[in-house]
Motif scaffolding. Sequence first.
Motif, PDB file in Angstrom:
ATOM      1  N   PHE A  31      -9.513  86.520  92.326  1.00  0.00           N
ATOM      2  CA  PHE A  31      -8.636  87.130  91.333  1.00  0.00           C
ATOM      3  C   PHE A  31      -7.964  86.013  90.540  1.00  0.00           C
ATOM      4  O   PHE A  31      -7.123  85.283  91.072  1.00  0.00           O
ATOM      5  N   ALA A  32      -8.332  85.902  89.286  1.00  0.00           N
ATOM      6  CA  ALA A  32      -7.864  84.805  88.427  1.00  0.00           C
ATOM      7  C   ALA A  32      -6.689  85.271  87.568  1.00  0.00           C
ATOM      8  O   ALA A  32      -6.732  85.220  86.336  1.00  0.00           O
ATOM      9  N   ASP A  33      -5.631  85.706  88.230  1.00  0.00           N
ATOM     10  CA  ASP A  33      -4.438  86.145  87.512  1.00  0.00           C
ATOM     11  C   ASP A  33      -3.916  84.986  86.657  1.00  0.00           C
ATOM     12  O   ASP A  33      -3.986  83.823  87.057  1.00  0.00           O
ATOM     13  N   TYR A  34      -3.414  85.308  85.488  1.00  0.00           N
ATOM     14  CA  TYR A  34      -2.954  84.309  84.519  1.00  0.00           C
ATOM     15  C   TYR A  34      -4.062  83.319  84.163  1.00  0.00           C
ATOM     16  O   TYR A  34      -3.801  82.171  83.818  1.00  0.00           O
ATOM     17  N   HIS A  35      -5.310  83.778  84.281  1.00  0.00           N
ATOM     18  CA  HIS A  35      -6.481  82.964  83.918  1.00  0.00           C
ATOM     19  C   HIS A  35      -6.533  81.665  84.719  1.00  0.00           C
ATOM     20  O   HIS A  35      -6.861  80.614  84.180  1.00  0.00           O
ATOM     21  N   GLN A  36      -6.240  81.724  86.019  1.00  0.00           N
ATOM     22  CA  GLN A  36      -6.290  80.485  86.792  1.00  0.00           C
ATOM     23  C   GLN A  36      -6.404  80.746  88.288  1.00  0.00           C
ATOM     24  O   GLN A  36      -5.985  81.787  88.785  1.00  0.00           O
ATOM     25  N   PHE A  37      -6.999  79.767  88.954  1.00  0.00           N
ATOM     26  CA  PHE A  37      -6.952  79.666  90.404  1.00  0.00           C
ATOM     27  C   PHE A  37      -6.990  78.188  90.735  1.00  0.00           C
ATOM     28  O   PHE A  37      -7.218  77.352  89.859  1.00  0.00           O
ATOM     29  N   ARG A  59     -11.393  85.299  82.057  1.00  0.00           N
ATOM     30  CA  ARG A  59     -10.735  86.576  82.347  1.00  0.00           C
ATOM     31  C   ARG A  59      -9.660  86.396  83.406  1.00  0.00           C
ATOM     32  O   ARG A  59      -9.787  85.556  84.280  1.00  0.00           O
ATOM     33  N   ASN A  60      -8.630  87.241  83.341  1.00  0.00           N
ATOM     34  CA  ASN A  60      -7.625  87.244  84.404  1.00  0.00           C
ATOM     35  C   ASN A  60      -7.856  88.465  85.297  1.00  0.00           C
ATOM     36  O   ASN A  60      -6.979  89.260  85.551  1.00  0.00           O
ATOM     37  N   MET A  61      -9.090  88.544  85.766  1.00  0.00           N
ATOM     38  CA  MET A  61      -9.538  89.606  86.672  1.00  0.00           C
ATOM     39  C   MET A  61     -10.275  88.925  87.825  1.00  0.00           C
ATOM     40  O   MET A  61     -10.265  87.709  87.925  1.00  0.00           O
ATOM     41  N   ASN A  62     -10.947  89.700  88.673  1.00  0.00           N
ATOM     42  CA  ASN A  62     -11.806  89.103  89.688  1.00  0.00           C
ATOM     43  C   ASN A  62     -13.004  88.476  88.996  1.00  0.00           C
ATOM     44  O   ASN A  62     -13.646  89.119  88.162  1.00  0.00           O
ATOM     45  N   VAL A  63     -13.271  87.227  89.329  1.00  0.00           N
ATOM     46  CA  VAL A  63     -14.406  86.517  88.747  1.00  0.00           C
ATOM     47  C   VAL A  63     -15.287  85.968  89.869  1.00  0.00           C
ATOM     48  O   VAL A  63     -14.815  85.656  90.966  1.00  0.00           O
ATOM     49  N   SER A  64     -16.565  85.863  89.567  1.00  0.00           N
ATOM     50  CA  SER A  64     -17.532  85.333  90.513  1.00  0.00           C
ATOM     51  C   SER A  64     -17.503  83.808  90.464  1.00  0.00           C
ATOM     52  O   SER A  64     -17.645  83.214  89.395  1.00  0.00           O
ATOM     53  N   VAL A  65     -17.320  83.194  91.641  1.00  0.00           N
ATOM     54  CA  VAL A  65     -17.210  81.737  91.725  1.00  0.00           C
ATOM     55  C   VAL A  65     -18.109  81.233  92.850  1.00  0.00           C
ATOM     56  O   VAL A  65     -18.072  81.761  93.959  1.00  0.00           O
ATOM     57  N   GLU A  66     -18.882  80.227  92.541  1.00  0.00           N
ATOM     58  CA  GLU A  66     -19.721  79.550  93.530  1.00  0.00           C
ATOM     59  C   GLU A  66     -19.155  78.149  93.711  1.00  0.00           C
ATOM     60  O   GLU A  66     -18.894  77.456  92.728  1.00  0.00           O
ATOM     61  N   VAL A  67     -18.921  77.737  94.950  1.00  0.00           N
ATOM     62  CA  VAL A  67     -18.386  76.406  95.241  1.00  0.00           C
ATOM     63  C   VAL A  67     -19.407  75.654  96.072  1.00  0.00           C
ATOM     64  O   VAL A  67     -19.885  76.165  97.089  1.00  0.00           O
ATOM     65  N   GLU A  68     -19.737  74.450  95.622  1.00  0.00           N
ATOM     66  CA  GLU A  68     -20.688  73.601  96.339  1.00  0.00           C
ATOM     67  C   GLU A  68     -20.052  72.235  96.578  1.00  0.00           C
ATOM     68  O   GLU A  68     -19.432  71.669  95.684  1.00  0.00           O
ATOM     69  N   ILE A  69     -20.218  71.722  97.779  1.00  0.00           N
ATOM     70  CA  ILE A  69     -19.754  70.379  98.105  1.00  0.00           C
ATOM     71  C   ILE A  69     -20.990  69.552  98.425  1.00  0.00           C
ATOM     72  O   ILE A  69     -21.812  69.940  99.260  1.00  0.00           O
ATOM     73  N   GLY A  73     -21.300  82.736  80.538  1.00  0.00           N
ATOM     74  CA  GLY A  73     -21.057  84.117  80.153  1.00  0.00           C
ATOM     75  C   GLY A  73     -19.738  84.322  79.436  1.00  0.00           C
ATOM     76  O   GLY A  73     -19.232  85.436  79.383  1.00  0.00           O
ATOM     77  N   LEU A  74     -19.186  83.268  78.857  1.00  0.00           N
ATOM     78  CA  LEU A  74     -17.870  83.380  78.222  1.00  0.00           C
ATOM     79  C   LEU A  74     -17.892  84.286  77.004  1.00  0.00           C
ATOM     80  O   LEU A  74     -16.868  84.882  76.661  1.00  0.00           O
ATOM     81  N   GLY A  75     -19.034  84.425  76.364  1.00  0.00           N
ATOM     82  CA  GLY A  75     -19.141  85.283  75.188  1.00  0.00           C
ATOM     83  C   GLY A  75     -19.419  86.743  75.516  1.00  0.00           C
ATOM     84  O   GLY A  75     -19.611  87.551  74.617  1.00  0.00           O
ATOM     85  N   THR A  76     -19.420  87.104  76.801  1.00  0.00           N
ATOM     86  CA  THR A  76     -19.746  88.479  77.205  1.00  0.00           C
ATOM     87  C   THR A  76     -18.527  89.356  77.424  1.00  0.00           C
ATOM     88  O   THR A  76     -18.668  90.519  77.797  1.00  0.00           O
ATOM     89  N   LEU A  77     -17.337  88.817  77.197  1.00  0.00           N
ATOM     90  CA  LEU A  77     -16.134  89.591  77.487  1.00  0.00           C
ATOM     91  C   LEU A  77     -15.949  90.754  76.522  1.00  0.00           C
ATOM     92  O   LEU A  77     -16.258  90.642  75.326  1.00  0.00           O
ATOM     93  N   SER A  78     -15.430  91.849  77.063  1.00  0.00           N
ATOM     94  CA  SER A  78     -15.093  92.997  76.234  1.00  0.00           C
ATOM     95  C   SER A  78     -13.932  92.625  75.317  1.00  0.00           C
ATOM     96  O   SER A  78     -13.241  91.619  75.538  1.00  0.00           O
ATOM     97  N   ASP A  79     -13.687  93.450  74.307  1.00  0.00           N
ATOM     98  CA  ASP A  79     -12.614  93.159  73.356  1.00  0.00           C
ATOM     99  C   ASP A  79     -11.247  93.056  74.036  1.00  0.00           C
ATOM    100  O   ASP A  79     -10.398  92.274  73.605  1.00  0.00           O
ATOM    101  N   ASP A  80     -11.041  93.827  75.107  1.00  0.00           N
ATOM    102  CA  ASP A  80      -9.748  93.754  75.802  1.00  0.00           C
ATOM    103  C   ASP A  80      -9.707  92.628  76.836  1.00  0.00           C
ATOM    104  O   ASP A  80      -8.676  92.395  77.463  1.00  0.00           O
ATOM    105  N   GLY A  81     -10.837  91.920  77.025  1.00  0.00           N
ATOM    106  CA  GLY A  81     -10.887  90.769  77.923  1.00  0.00           C
ATOM    107  C   GLY A  81     -10.908  91.123  79.403  1.00  0.00           C
ATOM    108  O   GLY A  81     -10.795  90.240  80.251  1.00  0.00           O
ATOM    109  N   LEU A  82     -11.086  92.395  79.729  1.00  0.00           N
ATOM    110  CA  LEU A  82     -11.039  92.809  81.129  1.00  0.00           C
ATOM    111  C   LEU A  82     -12.416  92.859  81.794  1.00  0.00           C
ATOM    112  O   LEU A  82     -12.515  92.738  83.015  1.00  0.00           O
ATOM    113  N   ASP A  83     -13.440  93.069  81.004  1.00  0.00           N
ATOM    114  CA  ASP A  83     -14.793  93.160  81.550  1.00  0.00           C
ATOM    115  C   ASP A  83     -15.661  92.070  80.951  1.00  0.00           C
ATOM    116  O   ASP A  83     -15.444  91.635  79.815  1.00  0.00           O
ATOM    117  N   GLY A  84     -16.666  91.654  81.712  1.00  0.00           N
ATOM    118  CA  GLY A  84     -17.592  90.644  81.213  1.00  0.00           C
ATOM    119  C   GLY A  84     -18.485  90.134  82.330  1.00  0.00           C
ATOM    120  O   GLY A  84     -18.276  90.448  83.505  1.00  0.00           O
TER     121      GLY A  84
END
Length: 156
Positions: A8-14, A51-61, A116-127
């Motif tokens: 959950f990337a509230d305020y566009h951050q984690f 987005r400031n919603m749940n986003v898919s994140v892959e972490v690799e070390i 996928g940054l250009g796939t966001l809906s106009d309200d920025g909630l979906d993408g």
Amino acid sequence: MMKHYSIFADYHQFYLWDHEANPDVPTSYTEEDTIRRIKAAPFVVVVQPERNMNVSVEVEITGEAPELALDAWDHVAEASLDLPSGRLEIYECTGESIDILTVPAGTYRVRTYHSGLGTLSDDGLDGDDHYRIVLWPAPFTDLAVLKQYVDPRVVS
């Protein structure tokens, strides 16, 4: 090591931070910080999804820097992160700890890939935006944007 998360990337951050350092998260942002989509402070790197919603994140070390392949990504940036405890914590901005990963103590380079940054809906909630983060041991180096995304919907 590779792991997948929904964050959950509230305020566009984690955050990626040293679990035992109790870092102060940066609270003031410039326009340049927002454009870079990454910010660093002692013991913490702030990743800034679109987005400031749940986003898919892959972490690799990994043990070494990954090949620099930019074509598949909209935006790529890097910052350094000190992990003196050897415990990398992934933390939501207003949520909770997502995971704590054990790594050799030291300084790491953190590369963030945004797609996928250009796939966001106009309200920025979906993408269909998604993010990949790769960390590897490396000497401290200044923050760098390797590929800058410019939103075609924003007229400058």
